[in-house]
Design an enzyme around this catalytic site. Structure first.
Site, PDB file in Angstrom:
ATOM      1  N   PRO A 129       0.801  -1.228   0.000  1.00 45.55           N
ATOM      2  CA  PRO A 129       0.000   0.000   0.000  1.00 45.55           C
ATOM      3  C   PRO A 129       0.834   1.278   0.000  1.00 45.55           C
ATOM      4  O   PRO A 129       0.418   2.298  -0.550  1.00 45.55           O
ATOM      5  CB  PRO A 129      -0.832  -0.123   1.279  1.00 45.55           C
ATOM      6  N   ALA A 131       4.203   1.304  -1.028  1.00 49.41           N
ATOM      7  CA  ALA A 131       5.398   1.125  -1.848  1.00 49.41           C
ATOM      8  C   ALA A 131       5.012   0.494  -3.176  1.00 49.41           C
ATOM      9  O   ALA A 131       4.654  -0.680  -3.227  1.00 49.41           O
ATOM     10  CB  ALA A 131       6.424   0.248  -1.124  1.00 49.41           C
ATOM     11  N   GLY A 132       5.074   1.314  -4.248  1.00 49.87           N
ATOM     12  CA  GLY A 132       4.779   0.826  -5.580  1.00 49.87           C
ATOM     13  C   GLY A 132       6.047   0.801  -6.406  1.00 49.87           C
ATOM     14  O   GLY A 132       6.848  -0.122  -6.325  1.00 49.87           O
ATOM     15  N   SER A 133       6.258   1.856  -7.187  1.00 47.50           N
ATOM     16  CA  SER A 133       7.471   1.935  -8.003  1.00 47.50           C
ATOM     17  C   SER A 133       8.729   2.051  -7.139  1.00 47.50           C
ATOM     18  O   SER A 133       9.805   1.636  -7.546  1.00 47.50           O
ATOM     19  CB  SER A 133       7.371   3.142  -8.950  1.00 47.50           C
ATOM     20  N   ILE A 158      -1.570  -7.935  -6.287  1.00 45.17           N
ATOM     21  CA  ILE A 158      -0.767  -9.098  -6.645  1.00 45.17           C
ATOM     22  C   ILE A 158      -1.503  -9.961  -7.669  1.00 45.17           C
ATOM     23  O   ILE A 158      -2.518 -10.594  -7.354  1.00 45.17           O
ATOM     24  CB  ILE A 158      -0.411  -9.934  -5.401  1.00 45.17           C
ATOM     25  N   GLU A 243      10.989  -7.899 -17.866  1.00 42.11           N
ATOM     26  CA  GLU A 243       9.580  -7.658 -17.529  1.00 42.11           C
ATOM     27  C   GLU A 243       9.012  -6.530 -18.381  1.00 42.11           C
ATOM     28  O   GLU A 243       7.898  -6.646 -18.936  1.00 42.11           O
ATOM     29  CB  GLU A 243       9.454  -7.308 -16.050  1.00 42.11           C
ATOM     30  N   ARG A 244       9.752  -5.446 -18.523  1.00 40.41           N
ATOM     31  CA  ARG A 244       9.251  -4.300 -19.286  1.00 40.41           C
ATOM     32  C   ARG A 244       9.217  -4.604 -20.783  1.00 40.41           C
ATOM     33  O   ARG A 244       8.327  -4.128 -21.498  1.00 40.41           O
ATOM     34  CB  ARG A 244      10.097  -3.075 -18.963  1.00 40.41           C
ATOM     35  N   GLN A 337     -13.489   5.418 -30.989  1.00 37.47           N
ATOM     36  CA  GLN A 337     -14.331   6.504 -31.490  1.00 37.47           C
ATOM     37  C   GLN A 337     -15.023   6.123 -32.804  1.00 37.47           C
ATOM     38  O   GLN A 337     -16.167   6.509 -33.046  1.00 37.47           O
ATOM     39  CB  GLN A 337     -13.479   7.760 -31.690  1.00 37.47           C
TER      40      GLN A 337
END
Length: 384
Positions: A129, A131-133, A158, A243-244, A337
């Site tokens: 909560p 700690a993300g990046s 997760i 991963e990226r 669109q």
């Protein structure tokens, strides 16, 4: 389209089998899975039997050998079909890769064959909560007591959290040591004190289970430590490029699929007595997206080549992830669109692609973080 020269005949043969599997075992069930919030566990066993899980693992564990191109094929075919439910990439390209690279012989022998067969599902426990990046900001603690670690903490967002059998969990083993105080520990989901939270409700990726996980005095043997104590940050950094890249592969394939759907639709749909594809605005918009997709496909394929040669660096991977995910969001918005009101109906693939795309600019490192990585390299603050 510019011819792609990455793949050998065995990869294209594998692609045919993956495409048939997706069309037979995933597409017909995907709407139900979106309503239920997760895929059937049986799908994992079927995917394992069909060779769709961890294909780049060594043959001794049931894989095809160290060839990332098999993983690329699976990623592309899932993205091409809009099949965003199965969390195969987290399982194969992240969890299994960590264990295969850093695990002990006993850890590899225990987990990898099961993961290849779909008998054990993997999750990666990084985000919290607070700690993300910023991975160094995690608070989940693992305190050593004799021959065990006692783990307390919480993880959030997760993927595979509802179905997982093992979590590669990032913990603080030395809170005073900063990045060097973080370790990876394998935590089995049947350990006392391990609890799955609710299956989180998301705006997209509705068929892919995403959970909170809680650890209340969970005891695991020291033998569950993955690699060296304090080595998790370095391990994570070494795997982020792959991963990226995987995210970029999925994103650019999704762009190509969205363009194909839109071209088909605008060739048939009429307004004011003519197909809407004949209007200049339609042609210009789709021409621009097509040209951008061509350029990025070439860049991504070059990044794949570099990764195969173990030469893909963090900066180029960040650029690929940022550019492809942002084009994905642009493409689904502009293409939707053209579908008018139909594009707002979830029964149409374009609508599902629209809501599924948004997380791509967040997961795996936000676009802002990608810009920071690239920017630092331009000003001498990062290594290429």
């Amino acid at each position: 389209m510019i011819p792609r020269k990455l793949f050998r005949p065995e990869h294209e043969q594998f692609r045919d089998s993956v495409r048939r599997f997706v069309e037979r075992e995933i597409v017909p069930h995907h709407e139900r899975w979106e309503e239920e919030g997760k895929v059937d566990r049986e799908l994992w066993r079927k995917a394992g039997a069909a060779g769709l899980l961890c294909p780049n693992l060594p043959e001794e564990f049931g894989g095809c050998g160290p060839d990332y191109l098999f993983n690329v094929v699976i990623t592309e075919e899932l993205a091409r079909a809009g099949a965003t439910g199965p969390g195969f990439a987290v399982h194969s390209d992240m969890v299994a890769t960590y264990i295969a690279t850093f695990g002990s012989p006993a850890q590899k022998e225990h987990w990898l064959p099961k993961m290849v067969r779909g008998e054990a599902i993997g999750a990666l426990g990084l985000t919290e909560p607070s700690a993300g990046s910023d991975l160094k900001g995690i608070r989940c603690r693992a305190v050593r007591e004799g021959d065990e670690y006692v783990i307390n903490g919480q993880k959030v967002y997760i993927s595979n959290g509802q179905l997982c059998d093992v979590v590669v969990l990032a913990c603080k083993t030395d809170p005073e040591a900063g990045a060097k105080g973080m370790s990876f520990i394998l935590v089995e989901a049947d350990r006392p004190g391990f609890k799955r939270g609710r299956n989180l409700r998301k705006i997209g990726l509705k068929a892919q289970d995403t959970s909170e996980l809680f650890f209340d005095n969970v005891r695991v043997p020291v033998a569950n430590l993955l690699g060296a104590e304090g080595g998790a940050f370095g391990m994570a950094m070494s795997k982020l490029a792959e991963e990226r890249l995987t995210i970029a592969v999925s994103a650019i394939t999704a762009v190509e699929s969205v363009l194909r759907w839109t071209l088909d639709y605008t060739a048939e749909r009429k307004a004011f007595g003519q197909p809407i594809g004949e209007f200049q605005n339609t042609r210009f918009k789709l021409a621009e997206l097509h040209a951008q997709a061509l350029a990025l496909r070439s860049f991504v394929d070059r990044c794949i080549e570099l990764h195969l040669d173990k030469a893909l660096d963090a900066v180029d991977a960040a650029a690929a992830k940022m550019l492809c995910t942002e084009l994905q969001c642009k493409a689904v918005d502009e293409c939707l669109q053209f579908f008018g009101g139909y594009g707002y109906m979830l029964e149409y693939p374009i609508a599902r692609a629209y809501v599924d795309a948004r997380v791509r600019r967040i997961a795996g490192g936000s676009s802002e973080i990608m810009r920071e990585i690239i920017g630092r390299s331009l000003f001498g603050g990062g290594k290429r």
